[in-house]
Each structure stands twice: as C-alpha cells, then as structure tokens.
Design an enzyme around this catalytic site. Structure first.
Site, PDB file in Angstrom:
ATOM      1  N   HIS A   6     -23.142 -78.587  95.834  1.00 46.94           N
ATOM      2  CA  HIS A   6     -21.918 -79.297  95.426  1.00 46.94           C
ATOM      3  C   HIS A   6     -20.976 -78.348  94.681  1.00 46.94           C
ATOM      4  O   HIS A   6     -21.384 -77.311  94.175  1.00 46.94           O
ATOM      5  CB  HIS A   6     -22.345 -80.452  94.511  1.00 46.94           C
ATOM      6  CG  HIS A   6     -21.259 -81.051  93.682  1.00 46.94           C
ATOM      7  ND1 HIS A   6     -21.046 -80.718  92.358  1.00 46.94           N
ATOM      8  CD2 HIS A   6     -20.323 -81.977  93.997  1.00 46.94           C
ATOM      9  CE1 HIS A   6     -20.030 -81.432  91.886  1.00 46.94           C
ATOM     10  NE2 HIS A   6     -19.573 -82.196  92.853  1.00 46.94           N
ATOM     11  N   LYS A  21     -16.087 -79.826 105.519  1.00 44.79           N
ATOM     12  CA  LYS A  21     -16.338 -81.033 104.729  1.00 44.79           C
ATOM     13  C   LYS A  21     -14.999 -81.685 104.428  1.00 44.79           C
ATOM     14  O   LYS A  21     -14.054 -81.005 104.037  1.00 44.79           O
ATOM     15  CB  LYS A  21     -17.049 -80.690 103.424  1.00 44.79           C
ATOM     16  CG  LYS A  21     -17.003 -81.830 102.407  1.00 44.79           C
ATOM     17  CD  LYS A  21     -17.840 -81.566 101.190  1.00 44.79           C
ATOM     18  CE  LYS A  21     -17.583 -82.631 100.127  1.00 44.79           C
ATOM     19  NZ  LYS A  21     -18.574 -82.573  99.055  1.00 44.79           N
ATOM     20  N   LYS A  46     -13.211 -84.472 101.954  1.00 45.61           N
ATOM     21  CA  LYS A  46     -13.270 -85.418 100.839  1.00 45.61           C
ATOM     22  C   LYS A  46     -12.543 -86.687 101.277  1.00 45.61           C
ATOM     23  O   LYS A  46     -11.346 -86.661 101.560  1.00 45.61           O
ATOM     24  CB  LYS A  46     -12.591 -84.816  99.609  1.00 45.61           C
ATOM     25  CG  LYS A  46     -12.512 -85.746  98.421  1.00 45.61           C
ATOM     26  CD  LYS A  46     -13.879 -86.158  97.907  1.00 45.61           C
ATOM     27  CE  LYS A  46     -14.534 -85.026  97.114  1.00 45.61           C
ATOM     28  NZ  LYS A  46     -15.904 -85.361  96.686  1.00 45.61           N
ATOM     29  N   PRO A  49     -16.938 -89.789 100.720  1.00 47.67           N
ATOM     30  CA  PRO A  49     -15.982 -90.709 100.108  1.00 47.67           C
ATOM     31  C   PRO A  49     -16.284 -91.036  98.647  1.00 47.67           C
ATOM     32  O   PRO A  49     -15.639 -91.927  98.079  1.00 47.67           O
ATOM     33  CB  PRO A  49     -16.107 -91.948 100.990  1.00 47.67           C
ATOM     34  CG  PRO A  49     -17.529 -91.932 101.438  1.00 47.67           C
ATOM     35  CD  PRO A  49     -17.936 -90.486 101.554  1.00 47.67           C
ATOM     36  N   ASN A  50     -17.235 -90.342  98.036  1.00 46.53           N
ATOM     37  CA  ASN A  50     -17.545 -90.560  96.613  1.00 46.53           C
ATOM     38  C   ASN A  50     -17.794 -92.037  96.277  1.00 46.53           C
ATOM     39  O   ASN A  50     -17.258 -92.559  95.290  1.00 46.53           O
ATOM     40  CB  ASN A  50     -16.430 -90.009  95.711  1.00 46.53           C
ATOM     41  CG  ASN A  50     -16.503 -88.501  95.540  1.00 46.53           C
ATOM     42  OD1 ASN A  50     -15.565 -87.796  95.900  1.00 46.53           O
ATOM     43  ND2 ASN A  50     -17.604 -87.992  95.035  1.00 46.53           N
TER      44      ASN A  50
HETATM   45 MG   LIG Z   1     -19.863 -85.256  96.539  1.00 45.31          MG
END
Ligand SMILES: [Mg+2]
Length: 415
Positions: free
Chosen positions: A312, A183, A185, A214-215
C-alpha cells in the site's frame, strides 16, 4: 554507536486534486522527515505521516531514543511501547508502530551507512534487483481551482473524470515510467461508471493486470455485483466494502481475490481476517506495520497462512520510496507490483535526484550505503517553511471537498 540527536521536521509539498471516497486531496500534502544522528556524525533518514499527533509523539520520544545504540531497534521499540502503551499512554499497537516505523527506518539507514551496506542487506539481502510498482490512477480535477483569494493551481496531468480521462492519464504515466500494471482509486463515481473506466483501461492496455480500490465505498450487494461484472478483468479487488465480516461475505462470492489495507491492519486483525477468510491479499505498509523488519515478518505470516502480499502507499516522497524499495526487494513473499504515489509528488522531493528512478515500471534497488539516498537540505527548508506558512496540521480531504462542493457527503457505503 549511540544516537545523539533526533531532528523532526514537518513539511508540506504539492499534491494534485486527486479524488477518493472521502473527498479531494488538498493542494499541500503533509509529511514528516526525521534525521537521526549517531555519534554526532552519521545521519539516518526517516519519513512518515505529517499528522500533528505523530509529530508530537516523535518529539516526545526524543529523550528516550537519544543515548540508545543505533543497532538496538528492538530495545527502542520496547521503550516506545513503554512510553505510549498501557495506562500512561494508552495508544494502540498500530499508533505506537507508526511512530516506531519512522525511527526504525532512520536507524537502519544509519546502520547501513556505518557498515557500508545497503538497507536490504540488513533485511536478509535483496531477492530482486528492482521493485515493480503499479501505475496508480486517480479520478482528478483539472488542477486546484481558485479558492479564498488563492489563484488556481494548474498541473500537467489534466482532468480524469471519465473513462477517456483515465486512459489518457494511464498513457502519460505508462509512457514516462513504464509501469506494467494499473491500479485505479475508485469509490468516487457510481460503480457502473468506474466499471466502464476499468473496461476502457483493459481495452487500451491489453494484458496489463488491473485493480480497483474504492476504499469501502460499496455495500456488500454492490461489491458482489461489481466482482461479477469484472470477473476475469481484475487481478484483485481492493477493499470494496468495510469490515472483516462484510469483506468475507464478498470474498466468498468473488472470483478474484480481495485485497486490503483497511480491514487487516494489525497482528490482531490478521488472525481474525484469516479465520473469517476476509481477504486473499494483504497490502503491507511499513509505515503502519512497524518498520521494515516487521514488514518482512508480515510476509512470513502471509506465507504461513496462505495469503498473498502486495504493498500500500500514501502520498510520500523519496525517503519512503527508498525504504519501500529496500523492504520489497528483501521480502520474498511479496508477489505483486507495489503501489506508489511518487509520480504525483516527485516534483517536491526532499531527496537529491539521481538515485531513485523507474526503469520499465520498476525502481532499481539503491546500491549505496543505507537507504542510498541523500537529503536535499535546501528543499527540506523550503518545504518546512511551506508547512509553517500553511498553518495546516492535519489531512482533511472531506473538508476540502466541501469547500469545492458545499454539502459533499462522505458517508460510506455510498453505493
Ligand atoms: Mg487501499
């Protein structure tokens, strides 16, 4: 088997300068460790957010929790709801569940110790012997720079600010932990650069499932474009944009499922997310969904409504990793490798070494009673002293980013 004490200890532990869509991780991450004492003897452990507001709430429910049976977690949850809900407290269900989750895990740890069984057995039993986790990559600086008279804080990871840096970081992580999925970020650099990073990872690690998160840093149009560019490359695309409606628009045009820990975050938003078809994968997190049993219930909900489930993570230590591993082991519907920050933070763990380990990217479910991990009181004391000396009470990635780069603007969507 009554709860006789609830000891709340805030701590601060070392964290590398990891980048995200809102800024940079500060040199110290905050967390809270709870010791729940039963009959003055057995101690159950819990770990959760180190935000001052959570610590204050935990301390304020001590008198409510003490005197309850350690097996009465439903009654304890109702008492916490009563304390903080309605006109008196006014906290949302999510805020109440953040508090309850830490106490519930401590109760389950104590129950397991009293009965001589691992926590997963209190959740229906393990359906897998080990829980796979993903390599959680971050764009990162080459150590924390010198600031306000503080010397620089180097780390062994090195910088990751371009595709070759990401590949090097992934290689370090996979060589040591054996992870079988990756993953990234994202939301840090323009999408074209992050797409290049994902493609470099795909080339270097053929066959390993890939994700990017990418939040919510991207607009709907950008999200759709990235989804097109990475079609056939990603196993899922996590929170490319903000909000159930925007996510639904992207989901309708993306070939891969969208995942979230940002727009489906409660029972209420779950119903709306299902109706709008906003996501295909819900990222569980027992710290937000109200503990281990509610997380299993989330698995049943996802199963019922045809959604997949993953997990998460936030910066955390070994008590949380043990809890995550037990609930993931006991949740049949969880179908992806879980996220964990543990490789970034393990050097400061409050748990004694030996039990928690990664074998081929998976953590074998601890077999000892309760969570199966033991608190290192010397480390706890050191990390608590560090918390007090730091003077910090909240996480602020944006403020730290602005100290490193004046004028840093965290507004979303950025691209
Ligand atoms: Mg997230």
């Amino acid at each position: 088997m009554l709860i006789t004490d609830l000891i709340v200890t805030p701590i601060a532990f070392a964290d590398p300068p990891l980048l995200n869509s809102t800024g940079v991780h500060e040199p110290l991450a905050l967390r809270t460790i709870v010791q729940l004492v039963v009959d003055g003897d057995v101690v159950g452990l819990g770990e959760g957010s180190g935000e001052r507001v959570v610590i204050d709430r935990l301390k304020s429910v001590r008198d409510v929790v003490v005197g309850q049976s350690v097996f009465a977690t439903s009654a304890i949850e109702a008492l916490i709801d009563e304390t903080f809900g309605g006109d008196g407290g006014g906290l949302s269900r999510i805020e109440r569940r953040v508090v309850f989750s830490i106490i519930e895990v401590a109760c389950l740890d104590a129950q397991g110790k009293l009965l001589g069984v691992p926590v997963c057995d209190l959740l229906g039993g393990a359906v897998r012997d080990a829980v796979p986790y993903s390599a959680y990559l971050f764009y990162k600086l080459d150590g924390h720079p010198a600031l306000d008279g503080r010397p620089p804080i180097p780390d062994s990871w090195g910088p990751a600010l371009d595709p070759s840096g990401l590949v090097a970081q992934a290689r370090l992580m996979i060589d040591e932990f054996g992870f079988g999925s990756i993953k990234l970020k994202g939301g840090v650099f323009p999408p074209v650069e992050e797409i290049a990073g994902i493609r470099a990872l795909a080339e270097e690690f053929p066959g390993l499932p890939l994700r990017i998160d990418p939040n919510g840093a991207w607009s709907v149009a950008t999200s759709i474009q990235v989804a097109r560019d990475l079609s056939g490359v990603l196993e899922y695309l996590e929170d490319p944009t903000l909000g159930l409606d925007a996510m639904a628009t992207v989901a309708a045009r993306a070939s891969m499922p969208l995942a979230t820990n940002m727009c489906v975050v409660s029972v209420e938003s779950f119903a709306e997310g299902v109706a709008k078809k906003s996501v295909g994968v819900v990222l569980s997190d027992h710290h937000y969904w109200g503990g281990l049993r509610h997380t299993r219930e989330l698995g049943a909900l996802c199963d019922t409504f045809g959604l997949a489930m993953s997990m998460h993570s936030n910066s955390h230590l070994g008590i949380s990793l043990a809890a995550m591993t037990h609930v993931a082991a006991a949740t049949p519907h969880l179908g992806y490798a879980c996220d964990t920050h543990y490789p970034w933070n393990r050097s400061d763990d409050v748990v004694k070494p030996g039990v928690l380990r990664f074998v081929d990217g998976a953590v074998p479910v601890p077999s000892g009673p309760g969570l199966g991990v033991e608190l290192d009181h010397d480390v706890l004391e050191r990390l608590h002293r560090q918390y007090v000396d730091s003077g910090r009470t909240t996480r602020d990635d944006t403020a730290y980013a602005r100290r490193l780069k004046p004028g840093y603007d965290p507004i979303l969507p950025r691209y």
